[in-house]
Design a protein around this motif. Structure first.
Motif, PDB file in Angstrom:
ATOM      1  N   SER A 220     -56.133 -23.352  59.297  1.00  0.00           N
ATOM      2  CA  SER A 220     -55.985 -22.033  59.894  1.00  0.00           C
ATOM      3  C   SER A 220     -54.933 -22.110  60.989  1.00  0.00           C
ATOM      4  N   VAL A 222     -52.807 -22.437  64.061  1.00  0.00           N
ATOM      5  CA  VAL A 222     -53.046 -22.956  65.406  1.00  0.00           C
ATOM      6  C   VAL A 222     -51.744 -23.031  66.197  1.00  0.00           C
ATOM      7  N   ALA A 234     -53.582 -13.459  70.082  1.00  0.00           N
ATOM      8  CA  ALA A 234     -54.210 -14.385  69.136  1.00  0.00           C
ATOM      9  C   ALA A 234     -54.844 -15.559  69.868  1.00  0.00           C
ATOM     10  N   MET A 235     -54.149 -16.065  70.884  1.00  0.00           N
ATOM     11  CA  MET A 235     -54.697 -17.170  71.673  1.00  0.00           C
ATOM     12  C   MET A 235     -55.951 -16.719  72.421  1.00  0.00           C
ATOM     13  N   ILE A 238     -58.859 -16.673  70.003  1.00  0.00           N
ATOM     14  CA  ILE A 238     -59.356 -18.021  69.690  1.00  0.00           C
ATOM     15  C   ILE A 238     -60.143 -18.580  70.868  1.00  0.00           C
ATOM     16  N   TRP A 239     -59.646 -18.374  72.084  1.00  0.00           N
ATOM     17  CA  TRP A 239     -60.372 -18.840  73.267  1.00  0.00           C
ATOM     18  C   TRP A 239     -61.773 -18.215  73.326  1.00  0.00           C
ATOM     19  N   ARG A 241     -63.544 -17.041  70.891  1.00  0.00           N
ATOM     20  CA  ARG A 241     -64.391 -17.563  69.822  1.00  0.00           C
ATOM     21  C   ARG A 241     -64.886 -18.975  70.133  1.00  0.00           C
ATOM     22  N   LEU A 242     -64.000 -19.841  70.637  1.00  0.00           N
ATOM     23  CA  LEU A 242     -64.381 -21.229  70.894  1.00  0.00           C
ATOM     24  C   LEU A 242     -65.344 -21.365  72.074  1.00  0.00           C
ATOM     25  N   MET A 298     -55.627 -25.787  74.477  1.00  0.00           N
ATOM     26  CA  MET A 298     -54.794 -24.634  74.177  1.00  0.00           C
ATOM     27  C   MET A 298     -53.659 -24.581  75.205  1.00  0.00           C
ATOM     28  N   ILE A 331     -53.916 -26.165  70.028  1.00  0.00           N
ATOM     29  CA  ILE A 331     -53.618 -24.781  69.667  1.00  0.00           C
ATOM     30  C   ILE A 331     -52.585 -24.293  70.666  1.00  0.00           C
TER      31      ILE A 331
END
Length: 368
Positions: A220, A222, A234-235, A238-239, A241-242, A298, A331
């Protein structure tokens, strides 16, 4: 003994690696290096830094042992040098063996030198080298490169003492020996070390036309380019979600008596800008500490790299090495794709390896 050639055949038969004629061509040199191990008995004892001044020299009075100093394996990025070193480690019969990234090793050596100086040693390199020699018979360095004048002044004498004590070295590098520390400060003082490598080690080039890292299937996304508002969004997603939406908090790492602050951290996931990480004077110890503290890093807004930001680019290369060795998931948002970040100028050659590694680190199974 199961040699490197036999292990390579097994890996090919099992489908773990693709057969590569250029890799096969250097396998006998690896087996010859391993055959030189064990010509002198290993010394028992504890870690060399821990007992640097805790007891007598375990090898005192033993004569230097002539013979093969090992193998210097060089070639382009992604050609399989590190994989072949792993096979050599697996094939070695001695338990007195160690594989270490060159940056990390030099950090340990510097710590040993500081201890020796505090103890009043006139020649700080010798006790450090002798205790390494008392512990290992086979020492494998991955990604050897000399970019620092302090390392350049130490490494020649260190290697000489290791060779004299019968330690066999296997090292990988992107550069031929004559290209090491190219254009470095006071390079003429470094030339005897190049002669030492060429005299005491077998030199083998891994001349494969294929970059095996680029063959890996990407997972996916990154890596986001360009580093614009869409990449930032987008970053951010992702942050969230993680970290399960947890508020970011800074994390402070202690590195050699200094504080290094990661601006955002939650349960092993960290986030920082390129300038947070590489815009300040930092060295390998800082990046090794980051790699040890996080499982996902990240990085926002990696810029194009050139002579104009050479110091920052060098730090990014060192950071990339540390993350790669520790298999940290990276990422990032950046001005361009990894292989287009640093296209010309001083440092562009060294960055080819980093770009190749950054591409490999995008694979779906990276860090697993």
């Amino acid at each position: 003994m199961t040699g490197v050639i036999a292990l390579y055949d097994q890996a090919v038969a099992a489908g773990r690696i693709a057969d590569d004629p250029a890799q096969r061509a250097v396998l006998p040199a690896l087996d010859r290096a391993l055959a030189a191990v064990g010509r002198t008995p290993p010394a028992a004892g504890e870690g060399w830094l821990g007992r640097l001044f805790g007891g007598g020299n375990a090898r005192e009075g033993q004569a230097a042992v002539p013979g093969s100093g090992g193998l210097y394996l060089w070639g382009g990025v992604g050609r399989g040098k590190s994989m072949l070193m792993d096979l050599a480690m697996a094939a070695a019969t001695t338990t007195a063996r160690r594989r270490v990234h060159f940056h990390a090793f030099m950090q340990e050596v510097q710590a040993g030198l500081n201890e020796a100086r505090r103890a009043g040693a006139q020649d700080a390199v010798r006790p450090v080298a002798e205790h390494i020699a008392a512990e290992v018979r086979l020492l494998c360095f991955d990604e050897m490169q000399i970019t620092d004048i302090a390392d350049a002044m130490i490494v020649g004498r260190l290697f000489q003492i290791l060779f004299d004590h019968g330690v066999v070295l296997i090292t990988t590098s992107n550069r031929a020996p004559d290209e090491l520390y190219k254009n470095g400060l006071n390079r003429d003082l470094f030339l005897p070390f190049i002669d030492l490598i060429k005299t005491r080690m077998e030199i083998a080039e891994l001349a494969s036309p294929r970059d095996h890292r680029q063959d890996r299937q990407a997972g996916s996304q990154v890596w986001f380019t360009p580093a614009d508002a869409a990449a930032r969004a987008a970053m951010d997603a992702i942050w969230a979600r993680l970290t399960h939406g947890a508020p970011p908090r800074p994390k402070t790492l202690s590195v050699q008596g200094r504080d290094l602050v990661l601006p955002a951290f939650h349960e092993g996931v960290a986030r920082a800008s390129f300038w947070d990480l590489c815009g300040q004077p930092r060295g390998p110890a800082d990046y090794l500490a980051i790699a040890a503290a996080v499982r996902v890093l990240m990085i926002d807004s990696i810029p194009r790299l050139s002579a104009a930001n050479f110091n920052e680019a060098r730090r990014f290369v060192t950071l990339g090495d540390a993350l790669y060795e520790a298999r940290v998931r990276l990422i990032a948002s950046a001005a361009d794709l990894p292989d287009r970040l640093y296209l010309e100028g001083e440092g562009a050659f060294e960055f080819e390896r980093t770009a190749s590694r950054l591409a490999e680190m995008q694979a779906a199974d990276w860090g697993s």
